[in-house]
Design a protein around this motif. Structure first.
Motif, PDB file in Angstrom:
ATOM      1  N   HIS A 461     -22.780  -4.135   4.531  1.00  0.00           N
ATOM      2  CA  HIS A 461     -22.231  -4.453   5.688  1.00  0.00           C
ATOM      3  C   HIS A 461     -21.523  -5.284   6.188  1.00  0.00           C
ATOM      4  O   HIS A 461     -20.953  -6.395   5.555  1.00  0.00           O
ATOM      5  N   TYR A 462     -20.390  -4.524   5.887  1.00  0.00           N
ATOM      6  CA  TYR A 462     -18.577  -5.215   5.612  1.00  0.00           C
ATOM      7  C   TYR A 462     -17.462  -4.598   7.129  1.00  0.00           C
ATOM      8  O   TYR A 462     -18.338  -3.755   8.090  1.00  0.00           O
ATOM      9  N   LYS A 463     -17.150  -5.378   7.287  1.00  0.00           N
ATOM     10  CA  LYS A 463     -16.616  -5.254   8.185  1.00  0.00           C
ATOM     11  C   LYS A 463     -14.596  -4.510   8.211  1.00  0.00           C
ATOM     12  O   LYS A 463     -14.027  -4.486   9.308  1.00  0.00           O
ATOM     13  N   SER A 464     -14.928  -4.065   6.685  1.00  0.00           N
ATOM     14  CA  SER A 464     -12.618  -3.948   6.494  1.00  0.00           C
ATOM     15  C   SER A 464     -12.945  -3.422   4.888  1.00  0.00           C
ATOM     16  O   SER A 464     -14.055  -3.239   4.688  1.00  0.00           O
ATOM     17  N   LYS A 465     -11.936  -2.903   5.132  1.00  0.00           N
ATOM     18  CA  LYS A 465     -11.750  -1.245   4.094  1.00  0.00           C
ATOM     19  C   LYS A 465     -12.121  -2.609   3.041  1.00  0.00           C
ATOM     20  O   LYS A 465     -12.279  -1.905   1.870  1.00  0.00           O
ATOM     21  N   GLU A 466     -11.089  -3.673   2.547  1.00  0.00           N
ATOM     22  CA  GLU A 466     -10.945  -4.242   1.785  1.00  0.00           C
ATOM     23  C   GLU A 466     -12.147  -5.026   1.238  1.00  0.00           C
ATOM     24  O   GLU A 466     -12.693  -5.170  -0.487  1.00  0.00           O
ATOM     25  N   ASP A 467     -13.096  -5.248   2.015  1.00  0.00           N
ATOM     26  CA  ASP A 467     -14.679  -5.651   1.427  1.00  0.00           C
ATOM     27  C   ASP A 467     -15.126  -4.344   1.067  1.00  0.00           C
ATOM     28  O   ASP A 467     -15.947  -4.790   0.236  1.00  0.00           O
ATOM     29  N   TRP A 468     -15.052  -3.258   1.071  1.00  0.00           N
ATOM     30  CA  TRP A 468     -16.172  -2.043   0.329  1.00  0.00           C
ATOM     31  C   TRP A 468     -15.028  -1.865  -1.092  1.00  0.00           C
ATOM     32  O   TRP A 468     -16.206  -1.683  -1.359  1.00  0.00           O
ATOM     33  N   ILE A 469     -13.915  -2.070  -0.599  1.00  0.00           N
ATOM     34  CA  ILE A 469     -12.965  -2.206  -2.068  1.00  0.00           C
ATOM     35  C   ILE A 469     -14.169  -2.556  -3.185  1.00  0.00           C
ATOM     36  O   ILE A 469     -14.339  -2.564  -3.949  1.00  0.00           O
ATOM     37  N   LYS A 470     -14.159  -4.396  -2.288  1.00  0.00           N
ATOM     38  CA  LYS A 470     -14.427  -4.812  -3.481  1.00  0.00           C
ATOM     39  C   LYS A 470     -15.982  -4.705  -3.730  1.00  0.00           C
ATOM     40  O   LYS A 470     -16.048  -4.743  -5.059  1.00  0.00           O
ATOM     41  N   HIS A 471     -17.334  -4.639  -2.538  1.00  0.00           N
ATOM     42  CA  HIS A 471     -18.351  -3.928  -3.033  1.00  0.00           C
ATOM     43  C   HIS A 471     -18.158  -3.126  -4.139  1.00  0.00           C
ATOM     44  O   HIS A 471     -18.831  -2.910  -4.699  1.00  0.00           O
ATOM     45  N   PHE A 472     -17.811  -1.426  -3.761  1.00  0.00           N
ATOM     46  CA  PHE A 472     -17.804  -0.339  -4.745  1.00  0.00           C
ATOM     47  C   PHE A 472     -16.566  -1.180  -6.136  1.00  0.00           C
ATOM     48  O   PHE A 472     -17.601  -0.788  -7.025  1.00  0.00           O
ATOM     49  N   GLY A 473     -15.812  -1.905  -5.894  1.00  0.00           N
ATOM     50  CA  GLY A 473     -15.740  -2.225  -7.540  1.00  0.00           C
ATOM     51  C   GLY A 473     -14.551  -1.224  -8.449  1.00  0.00           C
ATOM     52  O   GLY A 473     -13.958  -0.861  -7.784  1.00  0.00           O
ATOM     53  N   SER A 474     -15.409  -0.680  -9.346  1.00  0.00           N
ATOM     54  CA  SER A 474     -14.824   0.163 -10.534  1.00  0.00           C
ATOM     55  C   SER A 474     -15.453   1.665  -9.729  1.00  0.00           C
ATOM     56  O   SER A 474     -14.473   2.526 -10.256  1.00  0.00           O
ATOM     57  N   LYS A 475     -16.270   1.784  -9.213  1.00  0.00           N
ATOM     58  CA  LYS A 475     -16.880   3.002  -8.909  1.00  0.00           C
ATOM     59  C   LYS A 475     -15.302   2.989  -7.177  1.00  0.00           C
ATOM     60  O   LYS A 475     -15.928   4.388  -6.686  1.00  0.00           O
ATOM     61  N   TRP A 476     -15.087   2.481  -6.468  1.00  0.00           N
ATOM     62  CA  TRP A 476     -14.306   3.041  -5.391  1.00  0.00           C
ATOM     63  C   TRP A 476     -13.635   3.912  -5.330  1.00  0.00           C
ATOM     64  O   TRP A 476     -13.774   4.975  -4.436  1.00  0.00           O
ATOM     65  N   ASN A 477     -13.125   4.536  -6.802  1.00  0.00           N
ATOM     66  CA  ASN A 477     -12.080   6.090  -6.586  1.00  0.00           C
ATOM     67  C   ASN A 477     -12.779   6.835  -6.777  1.00  0.00           C
ATOM     68  O   ASN A 477     -11.931   7.573  -6.340  1.00  0.00           O
ATOM     69  N   THR A 478     -13.947   6.712  -7.480  1.00  0.00           N
ATOM     70  CA  THR A 478     -14.454   8.042  -7.381  1.00  0.00           C
ATOM     71  C   THR A 478     -14.968   8.166  -6.329  1.00  0.00           C
ATOM     72  O   THR A 478     -15.582   9.388  -5.659  1.00  0.00           O
ATOM     73  N   PHE A 479     -15.499   7.501  -5.529  1.00  0.00           N
ATOM     74  CA  PHE A 479     -15.918   7.683  -4.253  1.00  0.00           C
ATOM     75  C   PHE A 479     -15.020   8.082  -3.195  1.00  0.00           C
ATOM     76  O   PHE A 479     -15.910   9.063  -2.441  1.00  0.00           O
TER      77      PHE A 479
END
Length: 502
Positions: A461-479
């Motif tokens: 559970h995150y409130k900002s896109k920046e937190d989601w990007i940090k959560h997924f880390g290296s998988k963010w671009n693939t996501f």
């Protein structure tokens, strides 16, 4: 306002005509009962009101709804809702349409949404099916899935969208590692069958994908021979380092089918709603231990057995306990049926419901903590924050698992270590003080950030896109790329707030 009314306000007569002609029009509900049920969840913290709720009677109904939204100049969001056991509105759709997946099960009482193949050792089950029903159906053939969650009244699609973890995860991996094939309706409204070899990009995207790429309508679940009974041992520790060392030893050797751990505080009952393990005769003894140490750690290990191994199981359990350094005299044993063990949390749920204590806020926090930092987490969180503040009002879980059983191609993220710990702070609260526990959760997250503990949230559970990007880390671009491929108009699962966060 209903979704039909909303479209009519768009001054687009063609849109109004099209939705009036949809076959699913009669299966959309706007009444207070349907809207109310879909506006809240188990967490009882977030409320998001949809415009309508779809009660599908076939897979085609869901496809038609999603395709129609794709064709709209202003598309509406769609969220699949199973048993509603999310805690932060993840299955909600503000001003959109919630798909009541359980409606599919109600149309199929003849059981054709669970089909067991004894020759292939798998079961094809509807995404809306509860795991308890999958268990009961497969046991009729002497088979059962190998990986579980601790609570069985969750839908197959719901747990596969996250991961599905429990004490078997170290041995068999999470539930997403035990899926052979899925049928999925993508965010484009396309029906696709996917596996490791067929439409594999969708397969890996959906598993642990938080509902962002498609709605799971069925899954082929791996099965194995089902045991009949279990030996369940619980041992108590006062030293966290010894406790974790013994846990890590047990998951490194053969012979064990289940391992979890939990934390007991001197201001909480020895038994909790989730696991009434200790007999009244032992409670005073354990209470004295808690008064002495303040915090006690419980190691739970389980050995399965059946008619063929009934004569050897006690010796096998003794061998597993050899060399463990629990507090002398504080080892306890239970013998249960396999079903009673797997379904143990249900008894606690029924008891709480009878007392009116189930439908309360649940400000849960679930984390994956790397093994290298679990000692720091214990000192900073269990000992300092939680024990010092004396606010925790539910089970506190902590147990290791191995990364070898997780496939990194899947969307789910874990710490970058071979062993990491699953931590569950499963709080319950009154409607007036849930915010205090939520503040404590935020304090724990801030501690991890300051201490440089590279944890990952489970059921995030995150409130900002920046937190989601940090959560997924290296998988963010693939996501992101998968989202563009399978749900380009970003219709699905808006309640996760990944692509619609501030």
């Amino acid at each position: 306002m209903s979704i039909i009314g909303k479209f009519r306000r768009s001054n687009n007569s063609q849109l109004a005509f099209e939705i009036d002609s949809l076959g699913v029009r009669a299966k959309l509900r706007y009444d207070l009962e349907a809207i109310g049920l879909s506006s809240s969840d188990y967490g009882n913290i977030v409320q998001e009101i949809p415009s309508a709720v779809l009660f599908p009677t076939s897979i085609d109904d869901i496809m038609e709804l999603i395709k129609f939204s794709n064709e709209c100049p202003l598309p509406f969001n769609v969220a699949a809702r199973g048993h509603g056991h999310s805690t932060r509105g993840q299955a909600m759709a503000h001003n959109g349409v919630v798909v009541n997946m359980l409606s599919l099960e109600k149309q199929c009482k003849n059981g054709n949404r669970i089909k067991v193949s004894t020759s292939g050792n798998y079961a094809d089950v509807g995404g809306e099916q509860l795991w308890i029903d999958v268990l009961n159906a497969t046991l009729q053939h002497g088979l059962a899935p190998v990986s579980w969650t601790d609570y069985l009244y969750l839908t197959v699609g719901g747990t596969l969208s996250n991961a599905g973890i429990s004490g078997q995860t170290f041995l068999y991996g999470p539930q997403i590692s035990n899926v052979l094939e899925m049928d999925v309706i993508t965010g484009k409204g396309d029906f696709m069958t996917c596996s490791r070899d067929k439409n594999s990009e969708l397969f890996y995207a959906v598993l642990g994908g938080l509902g962002q790429f498609g709605i799971i309508t069925s899954a082929r679940i791996l099965l194995a021979k089902a045991p009949k009974r279990v030996k369940w041992a619980r041992m108590l520790y006062s030293d966290f380092s010894i406790f974790t060392r013994d846990q890590e030893h047990l998951i490194s050797i053969k012979g064990l089918e289940y391992l979890e751990g939990s934390v007991m505080m001197d201001y909480t009952p020895t038994n909790n709603w989730r696991s009434s393990f200790f007999s009244p005769a032992h409670e005073s003894q354990i209470s004295s231990l808690l008064k002495k140490h303040g915090i006690v750690y419980c190691l739970d290990m389980v050995k399965y057995y059946d008619d063929e191994t009934v004569n050897s199981v006690d010796k096998e359990v003794e061998m597993l306990q050899e060399g463990l350094n629990y507090i002398p005299g504080f080892a306890f044993m239970k013998d249960q049926t396999y079903v009673d063990f797997l379904n143990r949390v249900r008894r606690g749920e029924i008891n709480l419901k009878s007392k009116g204590l189930w439908d309360v806020p649940h400000p849960w926090l679930n984390l994956f903590i790397p093994k290298s930092r679990i000692m720091d987490f214990n000192a900073g969180v269990f000992v300092d924050i939680i024990h010092r503040q004396k606010m925790s009002t539910g089970p506190l879980l902590v147990y290791p698992t191995t990364k070898i059983k997780w496939d990194d191609r899947m969307s789910v993220v874990t710490p970058d270590e071979d062993i990491f710990y699953c931590v569950g702070l499963l709080h319950s609260s009154s409607r007036s003080d849930w915010q205090d526990l939520d503040n404590q959760n935020n304090e724990i997250l801030e501690f991890c950030d300051r201490a440089g503990i590279e944890m990952k949230q489970y059921l995030p559970h995150y409130k900002s896109k920046e937190d989601w990007i940090k959560h997924f880390g290296s998988k963010w671009n693939t996501f992101q790329e998968r989202k563009a491929q399978f749900d380009p108009r970003m219709l699905l699962s808006p309640g996760q707030k990944i692509f619609n966060a501030v």
